[in-house]
Design an enzyme around this catalytic site. Structure first.
Site, mmCIF file in Angstrom:
data_model
loop_
_atom_site.group_PDB
_atom_site.id
_atom_site.type_symbol
_atom_site.label_atom_id
_atom_site.label_comp_id
_atom_site.label_asym_id
_atom_site.label_seq_id
_atom_site.Cartn_x
_atom_site.Cartn_y
_atom_site.Cartn_z
ATOM 1 N N ARG A 114 -50.743 42.186 -57.296
ATOM 2 C CA ARG A 114 -50.565 42.779 -55.996
ATOM 3 C C ARG A 114 -51.535 43.732 -55.709
ATOM 4 O O ARG A 114 -52.066 43.817 -54.610
ATOM 5 C CB ARG A 114 -49.118 43.244 -55.856
ATOM 6 N N GLU A 127 -38.507 40.566 -40.961
ATOM 7 C CA GLU A 127 -39.527 39.301 -41.359
ATOM 8 C C GLU A 127 -39.834 38.475 -40.381
ATOM 9 O O GLU A 127 -41.061 37.881 -40.108
ATOM 10 C CB GLU A 127 -39.204 39.070 -42.785
ATOM 11 N N ASP A 166 -34.639 44.465 -60.332
ATOM 12 C CA ASP A 166 -33.957 44.331 -59.000
ATOM 13 C C ASP A 166 -33.068 43.196 -58.854
ATOM 14 O O ASP A 166 -32.004 43.291 -58.190
ATOM 15 C CB ASP A 166 -34.924 44.160 -57.767
ATOM 16 N N ARG A 217 -45.497 41.469 -59.609
ATOM 17 C CA ARG A 217 -45.513 43.170 -59.334
ATOM 18 C C ARG A 217 -45.853 43.772 -60.864
ATOM 19 O O ARG A 217 -46.421 44.439 -60.725
ATOM 20 C CB ARG A 217 -43.717 43.344 -59.303
HETATM 21 C C1 LIG Z 1 -34.695 41.246 -45.951
HETATM 22 C C2 LIG Z 1 -35.037 42.337 -46.811
HETATM 23 N N1 LIG Z 1 -36.390 42.934 -46.462
HETATM 24 C C3 LIG Z 1 -36.746 43.990 -47.253
HETATM 25 C C4 LIG Z 1 -36.221 44.630 -48.342
HETATM 26 C C5 LIG Z 1 -36.815 45.537 -49.098
HETATM 27 N N2 LIG Z 1 -36.142 46.984 -48.800
HETATM 28 C C6 LIG Z 1 -35.018 47.221 -49.566
HETATM 29 S S1 LIG Z 1 -34.505 48.747 -49.161
HETATM 30 C C7 LIG Z 1 -35.338 48.989 -47.918
HETATM 31 C C8 LIG Z 1 -35.114 50.030 -46.791
HETATM 32 C C9 LIG Z 1 -34.140 50.043 -46.238
HETATM 33 O O1 LIG Z 1 -33.648 51.082 -45.437
HETATM 34 P P1 LIG Z 1 -32.422 51.605 -44.950
HETATM 35 O O2 LIG Z 1 -31.514 50.692 -44.695
HETATM 36 O O3 LIG Z 1 -32.331 52.959 -44.087
HETATM 37 O O4 LIG Z 1 -31.707 52.159 -46.423
HETATM 38 P P2 LIG Z 1 -32.225 53.825 -47.071
HETATM 39 O O5 LIG Z 1 -33.446 53.672 -47.534
HETATM 40 O O6 LIG Z 1 -31.691 54.490 -46.071
HETATM 41 O O7 LIG Z 1 -31.347 53.662 -48.393
HETATM 42 C C10 LIG Z 1 -36.239 47.637 -47.708
HETATM 43 C C11 LIG Z 1 -37.312 47.481 -46.604
HETATM 44 C C12 LIG Z 1 -34.937 44.110 -48.404
HETATM 45 N N3 LIG Z 1 -34.236 44.344 -49.535
HETATM 46 N N4 LIG Z 1 -34.529 42.978 -47.870
#
Ligand SMILES: Cc1ncc(C[n+]2csc(CCOP(=O)(O)OP(=O)(O)O)c2C)c(N)n1
Ligand SMILES: [Mg+2]
Lengths: 317, 281
Positions: free
Chosen positions: A13, A61, A120, A170
């Site tokens: 990456r 997305e 994960d 990764r």
């Molecule tokens: C469909 C999808 N896109 C991207 C991700 C990667 N991802 C995991 S957590 C996250 C951020 C989530 O933000 P929030 O819902 O505010 O949770 P917090 O960080 O506050 O725990 C992302 C982008 C994912 N898990 N699923």
């Protein structure tokens, strides 16, 4: 078996991030979009250098793919970035209709592919993305093997007109291809000439295949090793030329057996040159949490498994 | 009656579990887990009518779905501490062959988990479906969801919001972890949800409540109020104000702790701020 010098150990990456940053400087039409994973995709350099050409779309997305298709209409060359799972399965119809069928010049760049994303777990470890993407007409599918090759591939796809799926990962892995190699889409790369068996490997499995080649050499087996970085279009000529010589094939990939590189090669050989094939791939199963090394072993994807597959196929010659 | 003090002590132990699990796995998501610890503790130890002798179909009990699956350490700790599986098992979090997968999963049959989550934006749809099945089964129990605020950026949520209002799914209570943070920064920087999330949800036909996610009394009262509002033709949305990483001084409010593990010394410093109450696993 040729020795390959490991220059360093780096994640693919980061190769993407470096390639994108370079493209930012050389190609003003390149734009980038990311769905809340800028750091994970190593897109921060491009973001910093070209804030006006970088679009943070948030965790959305499907919208990102549509935006990219629209940007392509105005002659931009959009690179979208998120994990492989959210780059493909999550947005399949958006890609199918707005990118592939409409034949838009969108580069779908997908990190954390396969089980080596590690802890994960299976929700994030897509093993079906090559299949999903290669089934789409107009789509080019590329899975480079190390940092240098990923960087070169990133730069090369900007000059290719049409939809591209670029898959990388990764973990830090041996970086052994030359930094000055030009990346030619659709061209199989001969890594080692041999006569007993051909190993066709892609992505992270290329290094595993090199290690397997050394083990096999000690056992007196002379391996031909070919890096298939482009799964679609497949370099049928190179594959057939090699198989005519060796008459035994092992395929190796970090993907489901159904729909991956091995599947493409089997189709080709069944039509053109029926040959015994053994496939090193995930056998109809989801992944799970664990370290990348543990998971490569658990799902039968490491050098040991390639050695065993070669020994099996040699008996079938 | 579980009193407030006991709930708070349980939440403190849950926070210790979270930190030790993520540290032990050298990966995972402490920020959101810590921030939602008070809420999920209250839910499982006070609010839900639930049965730790787990039934997948959830008939004749309340059902909870974790849509923001990355805060799995919190979910697992609360499930273990309320008797779904041995507390000891928390130490296997994210390890090979564990039932405690990085994100909640059903494949390993961990009691308490009814659907895989981790790919964001899917939980409200699933919960609305489960709530419909309760209606069809003539089951008066409720369906609860916890989701992230960054997660609200996923379009599927809004399809589900529209559906649940249109179909009067009024046995559904969704709580959003309104911590204002996600991976790349604050939600306002990344993709502003608009200042007025309440107005958005109202316009979609939902009942709205506000809750202080770090005030146990307020959580209990708000959830009780939410319960009284069910069955009136509208789904219920609770905006729960929290701080990511609460209450660890060097984590609070920072998106940096969304998804990284504490080092040995981080862990030591953090645990010193949380007295063990129920004994560590
Ligand atoms: C469909 C999808 N896109 C991207 C991700 C990667 N991802 C995991 S957590 C996250 C951020 C989530 O933000 P929030 O819902 O505010 O949770 P917090 O960080 O506050 O725990 C992302 C982008 C994912 N898990 N699923
Ligand atoms: Mg958040």
């Amino acid at each position: 078996m040729k020795k390959f010098e490991v220059q360093n150990v780096k994640d693919t990456r980061s190769g993407f991030g470096a390639g994108l940053s370079e493209l930012g400087k050389t190609n003003p039409n390149v734009v980038a979009l990311c769905a809340d994973l800028t750091g994970s995709l190593k897109m921060d350099a491009f973001q910093k250098e070209h804030p006006e050409r970088f679009f943070q779309v948030g965790i959305a997305e499907a919208n990102m793919i549509g935006l990219a298709a629209g940007l392509a209409i105005g002659d931009k060359i959009p690179f979208t970035g998120t994990f492989a799972n959210f780059s493909t399965g999550r947005v399949y119809d958006q890609i199918r209709q707005s990118v592939a069928y409409s034949n838009k010049n969108v580069k779908i760049c997908a990190s954390h592919a396969g089980v080596t994303l590690g802890e994960d777990g299976a929700t994030h470890q897509i093993l079906e993305d090559i299949g999903l993407m290669k089934m789409l007409p107009n789509m080019t599918v590329i899975n480079p093997c190390d940092y240098n090759q990923t960087k070169a591939a990133t730069i090369a796809i900007a000059d290719h007109e049409g939809p591209v799926y670029l898959r990388f990962g990764r973990p830090a892995v041996p970086n052994f291809t030359s930094a000055t190699d030009k990346f030619e889409i659709g061209k199989a790369l001969m890594l080692n000439e041999g006569s007993d068996v051909t190993i066709f490997a892609t992505g992270h499995l290329v290094w595993q295949a090199i290690e397997a080649g050394h083990i096999l050499a000690e056992k007196g087996i002379n391996v031909e090793l070919i890096n298939i970085h482009t799964i679609k279009p497949l370099d049928a000529q190179a594959i057939l030329n090699s198989v005519r010589k060796t008459r035994a094939v092992v395929t190796a990939e970090e993907h489901q057996m159904n729909g991956g590189l091995g599947d493409s090669i089997c189709q080709l050989l069944a039509r053109e040159l029926p040959t015994p094939v053994e496939m090193v791939a995930v056998n109809d199963s989801f992944g799970q949490s664990g370290t990348p090394d543990e998971l490569m072993k658990e799902y039968g994807l490491d050098a040991t498994n390639i050695v065993a597959a070669v020994e099996r196929v040699m008996k079938r010659k | 009656m579980t009193d407030i003090r006991t709930l708070e002590q349980t939440a403190t132990q849950v926070r210790r579990d979270i930190l030790r699990m993520v540290h032990g796995a050298k990966s995972g998501h402490p920020g959101g887990s810590l921030g939602c610890a008070d809420f999920l503790t209250a839910l499982y130890f006070k609010v839900l009518n639930h049965n730790p002798k787990f039934n997948m179909n959830g008939k004749n009990e309340d059902v909870f779905f974790l849509s923001n699956g990355h805060i799995s350490p919190l979910f697992y700790s609360v499930l273990a501490r309320s008797g779904y599986f041995p507390v000891e098992e928390l130490k296997t979090f994210r390890k090979l062959h564990s039932r405690l997968q990085g994100h909640p999963a059903t494949a390993e049959h961990l009691p308490g988990v009814r659907i895989a989550s981790g790919s964001l934006g899917q939980g409200v749809s699933v919960a609305a479906g489960a709530a419909l099945s309760k209606k069809l089964n003539d089951d008066k129990n409720l369906v609860y969801v916890l989701m992230g605020d960054g997660e609200l950026q996923e379009g599927q949520n809004w399809e589900a919001f529209m559906f649940a209002a249109h179909h009067k799914v009024d046995n559904l209570i969704v709580t959003v972890d309104y911590n204002g943070q996600q991976i790349d920064g604050s939600t306002m920087e990344v993709l502003g949800l608009g200042a007025d999330i309440e107005a958005k949800l109202k316009a979609f036909g939902w009942e709205i409540l506000h809750m202080d996610g770090h005030n146990m009394q307020n959580i209990i009262d708000t959830m009780a109020k939410a319960k009284t509002m069910t069955g009136n033709g509208k789904p219920i949305f609770i905006i729960m104000k929290t701080e990511m990483g609460q209450p660890i001084d060097f984590m609070v409010g920072s998106h940096k702790w969304h998804g990284i593990a504490p080092s040995d010394s981080d862990l030591e410093k953090a645990l010193a701020q949380l007295p063990s109450t129920l004994a560590d696993y």
